[in-house]
Design a protein around this motif. Structure first.
Motif, PDB file in Angstrom:
ATOM      1  N   ARG A  45      35.879  37.217  39.445  1.00 43.34           N
ATOM      2  CA  ARG A  45      37.170  38.208  39.502  1.00 43.34           C
ATOM      3  C   ARG A  45      36.687  39.391  40.653  1.00 43.34           C
ATOM      4  NH1 ARG A  45      38.600  43.203  37.099  1.00 43.34           N
ATOM      5  NH2 ARG A  45      37.135  43.002  35.673  1.00 43.34           N
ATOM      6  N   LEU A  48      37.132  38.339  44.536  1.00 47.55           N
ATOM      7  CA  LEU A  48      38.708  38.100  44.817  1.00 47.55           C
ATOM      8  C   LEU A  48      39.108  39.527  45.342  1.00 47.55           C
ATOM      9  CD1 LEU A  48      40.336  36.072  41.941  1.00 47.55           C
ATOM     10  CD2 LEU A  48      39.676  35.223  44.309  1.00 47.55           C
ATOM     11  N   HIS A  49      38.264  40.597  45.278  1.00 50.26           N
ATOM     12  CA  HIS A  49      39.006  42.001  45.652  1.00 50.26           C
ATOM     13  C   HIS A  49      39.000  41.832  47.370  1.00 50.26           C
ATOM     14  CE1 HIS A  49      39.212  46.167  46.564  1.00 50.26           C
ATOM     15  NE2 HIS A  49      40.032  46.102  45.649  1.00 50.26           N
ATOM     16  N   LYS A  75      44.262  37.337  46.106  1.00 47.31           N
ATOM     17  CA  LYS A  75      43.524  38.342  46.035  1.00 47.31           C
ATOM     18  C   LYS A  75      43.621  39.280  45.066  1.00 47.31           C
ATOM     19  CE  LYS A  75      46.485  41.232  49.154  1.00 47.31           C
ATOM     20  NZ  LYS A  75      47.589  40.318  48.971  1.00 47.31           N
ATOM     21  N   ILE A  76      42.663  40.261  44.677  1.00 49.62           N
ATOM     22  CA  ILE A  76      42.800  41.284  43.784  1.00 49.62           C
ATOM     23  C   ILE A  76      42.760  42.404  44.532  1.00 49.62           C
ATOM     24  CG2 ILE A  76      41.604  42.520  41.798  1.00 49.62           C
ATOM     25  CD1 ILE A  76      40.710  40.044  40.850  1.00 49.62           C
ATOM     26  N   GLU A  91      44.792  46.899  38.582  1.00 55.28           N
ATOM     27  CA  GLU A  91      44.505  45.897  39.629  1.00 55.28           C
ATOM     28  C   GLU A  91      45.771  45.015  39.569  1.00 55.28           C
ATOM     29  OE1 GLU A  91      39.628  45.847  39.294  1.00 55.28           O
ATOM     30  OE2 GLU A  91      40.774  44.109  38.859  1.00 55.28           O
ATOM     31  N   LEU A  96      46.624  41.045  40.863  1.00 54.46           N
ATOM     32  CA  LEU A  96      46.250  39.622  41.274  1.00 54.46           C
ATOM     33  C   LEU A  96      47.435  38.975  41.875  1.00 54.46           C
ATOM     34  CD1 LEU A  96      44.677  36.760  41.393  1.00 54.46           C
ATOM     35  CD2 LEU A  96      45.663  36.349  39.245  1.00 54.46           C
ATOM     36  N   HIS A 107      49.364  36.005  44.417  1.00 51.13           N
ATOM     37  CA  HIS A 107      49.248  34.751  45.051  1.00 51.13           C
ATOM     38  C   HIS A 107      50.486  34.271  45.163  1.00 51.13           C
ATOM     39  CE1 HIS A 107      50.693  32.804  41.257  1.00 51.13           C
ATOM     40  NE2 HIS A 107      49.885  33.775  40.740  1.00 51.13           N
ATOM     41  N   ILE A 161      40.442  31.253  37.372  1.00 50.19           N
ATOM     42  CA  ILE A 161      41.724  31.409  36.812  1.00 50.19           C
ATOM     43  C   ILE A 161      41.786  30.610  35.505  1.00 50.19           C
ATOM     44  CG2 ILE A 161      44.410  31.219  36.877  1.00 50.19           C
ATOM     45  CD1 ILE A 161      43.523  33.336  38.592  1.00 50.19           C
ATOM     46  N   GLN A 208      52.817  38.690  41.502  1.00 42.99           N
ATOM     47  CA  GLN A 208      51.821  39.650  41.361  1.00 42.99           C
ATOM     48  C   GLN A 208      51.864  40.056  40.013  1.00 42.99           C
ATOM     49  OE1 GLN A 208      51.893  42.850  44.354  1.00 42.99           O
ATOM     50  NE2 GLN A 208      51.896  44.251  42.512  1.00 42.99           N
TER      51      GLN A 208
END
Length: 348
Positions: free
Chosen positions: A108, A111-112, A121-122, A139, A141, A143, A160, A211
């Motif tokens: 995790r 991905l930031h 991304k986070i 936060e 996530l 995609h 994921i 999101q």
């Protein structure tokens, strides 16, 4: 019905949640997250919600009338009896919780990113506060998604949860049906054919983003926000939120109002793009998200927007001498990169 996790399980106490951006703990609220006094949420001043509720089991002419009226007066409304399986929705939110409870070392943290051009991304959103940008207590996530093309699943990272991939494949198709209906009703509310709004978002493939917002328990919800005050740039947003925890607020008549979670309901809100395309008939809603001291809150927002090569402006079909354009015409990429709505919502 599957029960949604609204508090962190004992195996992962709230105090051990670590931010992906820096590994910091949520056990205490760090000064970085504390807003200046005038920017704080003033929780005691949030009014009870009275958001329009639209029952999709009613006759279509009644539904269309209610969607149009809610979009003109509120810019946001609930959808019930929408036909999307409640267990699918609940299991999808549960999979989001499981992902955010993964240790940072399981991927995790990798991905930031602050690069908004990345498809997966986070990210932490920020509230402008004087000469600072204060991160929200959440936060996200993000995609891509698509209602009919499953290839967006290929970009999801390996960590994921596998069940999320399968759930989101079906969820995307079913939410896509709702988007198509809403665009049709809103187009007809402008006196146009059902396809008008979607056609005016460009002939090429539109931009679809999901999101997943995760709000860990916050030691002091009075001092910070979950998501900053904002309008959505997209055309439309459909949101599924944790049913037991209130967090979403909108501004109505200059006051903050709670959008209470209703069992098995979606929340739909109008974005800046539809406000512009409709020449101001439909209103983009200003909103924010609060935090909760005891419980996790999750929301899954699905967005549809023009692709960046689309020219966006008031639709020519509804503009004439009696109804001149209220907004300028622009390349959507420029709106995304430069304007970020200060000219559309001045002084708000």
């Amino acid at each position: 019905m599957v029960e949604i996790i609204t508090s962190t399980p004992t195996s992962t106490p709230a105090s051990t949640f670590k931010w992906a951006k820096d590994g910091g703990s949520t056990e205490t609220i760090q000064p970085t997250y504390i807003l200046s006094e005038e920017k704080r949420p003033q929780l005691s001043e949030v009014a009870p919600g009275s958001i329009p509720l639209i029952d999709l089991s009613e006759p279509e002419e009644i539904i269309r009338e209610k969607v149009v009226k809610a979009s003109e007066e509120y810019g946001i409304f609930y959808l019930v009896n929408h036909g999307v399986d409640p267990e699918l929705c609940n299991e999808t939110l549960k999979a989001i919780v499981e992902f955010f409870q993964l240790p940072l070392e399981q991927g995790r943290g990798l991905l930031h990113s602050t690069d908004h051009k990345k498809d997966v991304k986070i990210y932490n959103y920020h509230e402008p506060d004087g000469d600072k940008r204060v991160p929200g207590w959440s936060e996200a996530l993000t995609h891509l998604w698509h209602p009919s093309d499953d290839s967006f699943l290929d970009a999801l990272p390996a960590n994921i949860p596998p069940q999320y991939r399968e759930l989101i494949r079906t969820y995307a198709k079913e939410v896509g049906v709702l988007f198509a209906k809403l665009f049709g009703w809103l187009s007809e509310g402008l006196g146009l054919e059902k396809e008008a709004l979607e056609k005016n978002m460009g002939e090429k493939l539109k931009f679809y983003k999901m999101q997943a917002n995760f709000y860990p328990p916050c030691p002091n919800p009075e001092l910070t926000l979950g998501l900053p005050v904002h309008n959505d740039m997209a055309a439309l947003t459909i949101i599924r939120q944790t049913e037991e925890v209130t967090g979403l607020n909108i501004i109505k008549d200059g006051k903050w109002m709670a959008v209470e979670p209703i069992p098995n309901a979606f929340v739909c809100n109008i974005g800046d793009t539809v406000e512009i395309l409709s020449n101001g008939k439909y209103k983009s809603v200003r909103h924010r998200a609060l935090t909760n001291k005891e419980n996790i809150r999750v929301s899954l927002a699905s967005f549809v927007a023009p692709n960046k090569e689309t020219i966006v402006g008031p639709m020519k079909e509804i503009v004439d001498e009696q109804h001149p354009p209220r907004y300028e015409t622009f390349l959507y990429a420029d709106f995304h990169e430069k304007y970020v709505r200060p000219w559309l919502h001045p002084g708000k």
